[in-house]
Design an enzyme around this catalytic site. Structure first.
Site, mmCIF file in Angstrom:
data_model
loop_
_atom_site.group_PDB
_atom_site.id
_atom_site.type_symbol
_atom_site.label_atom_id
_atom_site.label_comp_id
_atom_site.label_asym_id
_atom_site.label_seq_id
_atom_site.Cartn_x
_atom_site.Cartn_y
_atom_site.Cartn_z
ATOM 1 N N ASP A 81 2.769 -14.897 22.801
ATOM 2 C CA ASP A 81 2.916 -13.437 22.796
ATOM 3 C C ASP A 81 3.563 -13.022 24.111
ATOM 4 O O ASP A 81 3.642 -13.816 25.049
ATOM 5 C CB ASP A 81 1.548 -12.726 22.634
ATOM 6 C CG ASP A 81 1.675 -11.341 21.997
ATOM 7 O OD1 ASP A 81 2.447 -10.517 22.515
ATOM 8 O OD2 ASP A 81 1.010 -11.097 20.978
ATOM 9 N N ASN A 138 8.826 -14.346 24.485
ATOM 10 C CA ASN A 138 9.406 -13.343 23.589
ATOM 11 C C ASN A 138 10.235 -14.131 22.576
ATOM 12 O O ASN A 138 11.230 -14.774 22.957
ATOM 13 C CB ASN A 138 10.283 -12.372 24.386
ATOM 14 C CG ASN A 138 10.813 -11.264 23.499
ATOM 15 O OD1 ASN A 138 10.910 -11.419 22.270
ATOM 16 N ND2 ASN A 138 11.148 -10.146 24.098
ATOM 17 N N LEU A 157 2.564 -13.330 13.340
ATOM 18 C CA LEU A 157 2.038 -11.953 13.347
ATOM 19 C C LEU A 157 2.954 -11.004 14.111
ATOM 20 O O LEU A 157 2.752 -9.789 14.083
ATOM 21 C CB LEU A 157 0.673 -11.929 14.039
ATOM 22 C CG LEU A 157 -0.471 -12.694 13.393
ATOM 23 C CD1 LEU A 157 -1.425 -13.226 14.455
ATOM 24 C CD2 LEU A 157 -1.230 -11.794 12.435
ATOM 25 N N TYR A 187 10.951 -0.398 8.059
ATOM 26 C CA TYR A 187 9.945 -1.464 8.254
ATOM 27 C C TYR A 187 9.670 -2.183 6.936
ATOM 28 O O TYR A 187 9.767 -3.412 6.842
ATOM 29 C CB TYR A 187 8.684 -0.805 8.799
ATOM 30 C CG TYR A 187 7.409 -1.613 8.836
ATOM 31 C CD1 TYR A 187 7.223 -2.646 9.750
ATOM 32 C CD2 TYR A 187 6.336 -1.292 7.986
ATOM 33 C CE1 TYR A 187 6.017 -3.348 9.811
ATOM 34 C CE2 TYR A 187 5.133 -1.980 8.045
ATOM 35 C CZ TYR A 187 4.973 -3.007 8.953
ATOM 36 O OH TYR A 187 3.786 -3.693 9.020
ATOM 37 N N TRP A 192 -6.001 -2.768 7.912
ATOM 38 C CA TRP A 192 -7.100 -3.465 8.595
ATOM 39 C C TRP A 192 -7.424 -2.653 9.847
ATOM 40 O O TRP A 192 -6.518 -2.314 10.621
ATOM 41 C CB TRP A 192 -6.661 -4.870 9.026
ATOM 42 C CG TRP A 192 -6.270 -5.766 7.893
ATOM 43 C CD1 TRP A 192 -6.076 -5.429 6.584
ATOM 44 C CD2 TRP A 192 -5.996 -7.175 7.981
ATOM 45 N NE1 TRP A 192 -5.706 -6.541 5.861
ATOM 46 C CE2 TRP A 192 -5.646 -7.613 6.679
ATOM 47 C CE3 TRP A 192 -6.010 -8.110 9.024
ATOM 48 C CZ2 TRP A 192 -5.313 -8.939 6.401
ATOM 49 C CZ3 TRP A 192 -5.682 -9.429 8.750
ATOM 50 C CH2 TRP A 192 -5.347 -9.835 7.445
ATOM 51 N N LYS A 212 -5.368 15.596 14.268
ATOM 52 C CA LYS A 212 -4.171 16.147 13.621
ATOM 53 C C LYS A 212 -3.956 15.527 12.249
ATOM 54 O O LYS A 212 -3.854 14.293 12.135
ATOM 55 C CB LYS A 212 -2.945 15.876 14.496
ATOM 56 C CG LYS A 212 -2.979 16.658 15.787
ATOM 57 C CD LYS A 212 -1.736 16.415 16.610
ATOM 58 C CE LYS A 212 -1.807 17.264 17.878
ATOM 59 N NZ LYS A 212 -0.804 16.862 18.861
ATOM 60 N N ASP A 214 6.027 9.010 3.523
ATOM 61 C CA ASP A 214 4.700 8.399 3.515
ATOM 62 C C ASP A 214 4.434 7.627 2.230
ATOM 63 O O ASP A 214 5.007 7.933 1.186
ATOM 64 C CB ASP A 214 3.634 9.496 3.689
ATOM 65 C CG ASP A 214 2.396 8.988 4.395
ATOM 66 O OD1 ASP A 214 2.266 7.761 4.577
ATOM 67 O OD2 ASP A 214 1.544 9.819 4.762
#
Ligand code: NAD
Ligand code: UDP
Length: 388
Positions: free
Chosen positions: A48, A75, A95, A184, A214, A250, A336
Site C-alpha cells: 500500500d 504505488n 483491494l 467507477y 461494508w 446531510k 445514484d
C-alpha cells in the site's frame, strides 16, 4: 503436540500460504490482515501507499504474528517490484482503488485509471505466472435497478425480479456519459470482464468480490482530524463526522436511496472462506452483503442519531437532518444507485456463508469506536480559531 490442521469446507487440511495483498492499508485490508494474522497461519505481503490502519499489526517486537506480515510501501501505478511480489505469493488479493463516490464525478480520470488501468498489470502478472487472484469489484457494477425505470405506481416495483441483484443474470444499468458518477462502475465492470476473459482464454484462477456497503471501524476518515478538512468520505464517515460535531446530518436528494449495510467482520468471514476454499471459489463472482439490513439513507441517519445519542450520552439535535441537493453536495455529474439488495444464492451454495449482525448492532459497535477514537480530537479541532 501440534494443533490439528484446520480443514476446508470439504474436509481437506488447509496449507499455510503466502498472500500478496494490494491495498492492505485500507479499510477492508486492515480487517482482512487482522483476521489472517489472528486466526490462520498464512503469511502476508502487505502492499500500500499508506500503513496507518495496520500500524498496530506491524510494530512491536513481541507480536505473536511477527514475521508473518511484511509491509511494502508501493504505488502499483509505477513500481517494478510488483511482479516479483506477486510471484513470491500463492495468492494475490487486489483491494487497491479509488472508491469514494465524491471522486467519481470530480476526478473521473483518476477513478478510471485507478480501477481499470492500474489493475491491468496485476491481472497480467497473475495470469502469466499462474497465480490465483481474488479481485475486489463492487456492487455498483449493477448500477440502477430495472424497477427504477417502471412508473412510480407500477405494482411490478414490489416484485423482487425487478430489484434483486443477481451475479449471473442481472444487467448492469448505468446513466449517460455526462453522469460521471458511473466512471467507477464502468471501470470496475471492464476489469471484471477482462479477468473473466483471462479465466476463459488463459486459465486464470480468479474470484471476483462485489461488496455491498461494508461498514465498520476504520472506514475512511473524519475530515479535519485524520483526513482533509474539505474531503467527502462515504456515508458512514460523513454521518459520524456530523454526529461528532453535533451538526445535522446531510441527506442528499432527500435520502430516498436504499442500501443494505453489512458489518465488516461478517464480510471478512466470507473473504477468508474464499481464500481457504479455492475449489469452491475459483471462477466465481460473489455478492457479499446483508439483504436483511436494508434502509433508506434517511432511515440510516435516524438510526445513527439514536445509536450515537446512546453511545455518547448526548441528546440528539432538535432538527437532526437537513436536505441538500446532490449538485450542491457532490457537484455536477452525480447520479445514484436507487436500491441494492444482493441475491445470496451463489455464495450460500458455494461457501455456506451467511451474514449475522443486525444494523442496530453493527452501528452500536461502530459508533462506540468512532466516539472513543474521535470525540476528543473533534472537540480540539472545533475549538481552534478558523483562519479567515
Ligand atoms: P480503501 O480506500 O479504504 O482502501 C483502498 C486501499 O488501496 C487504500 O489504502 C489505498 O491507499 C490503496 N491504494 C489505492 N491505490 C493504490 C496504488 N496505486 N498503489 C497502492 N495502494 C493503493 O477502500 P476499501 O473500502 O477498503 O475498499 C477496498 C476495495 O473494495 C476497493 O477495490 C473498492 O472498490 C472495493 N469496494 C469496497 C466497498 C465497501 O463497502 N467498503 C464497496 C464496494 C467496493
Ligand atoms: N449520502 C448522504 N449524505 C452524506 C453522504 C452520502 O445522503 O453525507 C448518500 C449518498 O448520496 C448515497 C448513500 O448516502 O445515496 C451512500 O453513499 P456512500 O458514499 O456511502 O456510497 P455508495 O453507497 O453510493 O457507493
Amino acid at each position: 503436540m501440534a494443533a490439528p490442521a484446520k480443514l476446508d469446507l470439504d474436509g481437506r487440511p488447509i496449507k499455510p500460504m503466502t498472500i500478496c495483498m494490494i491495498g492492505a492499508g485500507g479499510f477492508i485490508g486492515s480487517h482482512l490482515c487482522e483476521k489472517i494474522l489472528w486466526e490462520t497461519e498464512h503469511k502476508i505481503l502487505a502492499l500500500d501507499v499508506y500503513n496507518d490502519k495496520i500500524k498496530h499489526l506491524l510494530e512491536g517486537e513481541s507480536l505473536p504474528w511477527k514475521g508473518r506480515i511484511q509491509f511494502h510501501r508501493i504505488n502499483i501505478k509505477h513500481d517494478s517490484r510488483l511482479e516479483g511480489l506477486i510471484k513470491m505469493a500463492d495468492l494475490t488479493i487486489n483491494l487497491a482503488a479509488i472508491c469514494t463516490p465524491a471522486d467519481y464525478n470530480t476526478r473521473p480520470l483518476d477513478t478510471i485509471y485507478s480501477n481499470f488501468i492500474d489493475a491491468l498489470p496485476v491481472v497480467k502478472y497473475c495470469s502469466e505466472n499462474n497465480k490465483r487472484l481474488i479481485h475486489f469489484s463492487t456492487c455498483e457494477v449493477y448500477g440502477k435497478t430495472i424497477g427504477s425505470f417502471l412508473p412510480k405506481d407500477s405494482p411490478l416495483r414490489q416484485d423482487p425480479a425487478y430489484y434483486i441483484l443477481k451475479e449471473d443474470t442481472s444487467p448492469c444499468i448505468f446513466g449517460s456519459i455526462e453522469k460521471q458518477r458511473w466512471s467507477y462502475a464502468c471501470a470496475k465492470q471492464l476489469i471484471e470482464r477482462l479477468i473473466y476473459g483471462e479465466g476463459a482464454e488463459n486459465g486464470l484462477e480468479f474470484t471476483i468480490v462485489r461488496p455491498f456497503n461494508w461498514i465498520g471501524p476504520r472506514m475512511d476518515f473524519i475530515p479535519g482530524v485524520d483526513g482533509p478538512s474539505e474531503g467527502v468520505p462515504r456515508v458512514l464517515a460523513c454521518f459520524s463526522n456530523a454526529l461528532l460535531r453535533h451538526e445535522p446530518l446531510k441527506l442528499v436528494d432527500g435520502g430516498q436511496s436504499q442500501r443494505t449495510f453489512i458489518y465488516i467482520k461478517d464480510a471478512i468471514e466470507a473473504v477468508l472462506l474464499m481464500i481457504e476454499n479455492p475449489a469452491r471459489a475459483n471462477g466465481q463472482i460473489f455478492n457479499v452483503g446483508n439483504p436483511h439490513n436494508e434502509v433508506t439513507v434517511r432511515q440510516l441517519a435516524e438510526i445513527m442519531t439514536e445509536v450515537y445519542s446512546k453511545v455518547s450520552g448526548e441528546a440528539p439535535l432538535e432538527v437532526p437532518t437537513i436536505d441538500v441537493s446532490s449538485k450542491e453536495f457532490y457537484g455536477e455529474g452525480y447520479d445514484d444507485s436507487d436500491k441494492r439488495i444482493p441475491d445470496m444464492t451463489i455464495i450460500n451454495r458455494q461457501l455456506e456463508w451467511n451474514p449475522k449482525t443486525s444494523l442496530w448492532d453493527l452501528l452500536d459497535s461502530t459508533l462506540t469506536y468512532q466516539h472513543k477514537t474521535y470525540a476528543e480530537a473533534v472537540k480540539k479541532v472545533m475549538a481552534k480559531p478558523t483562519s479567515s
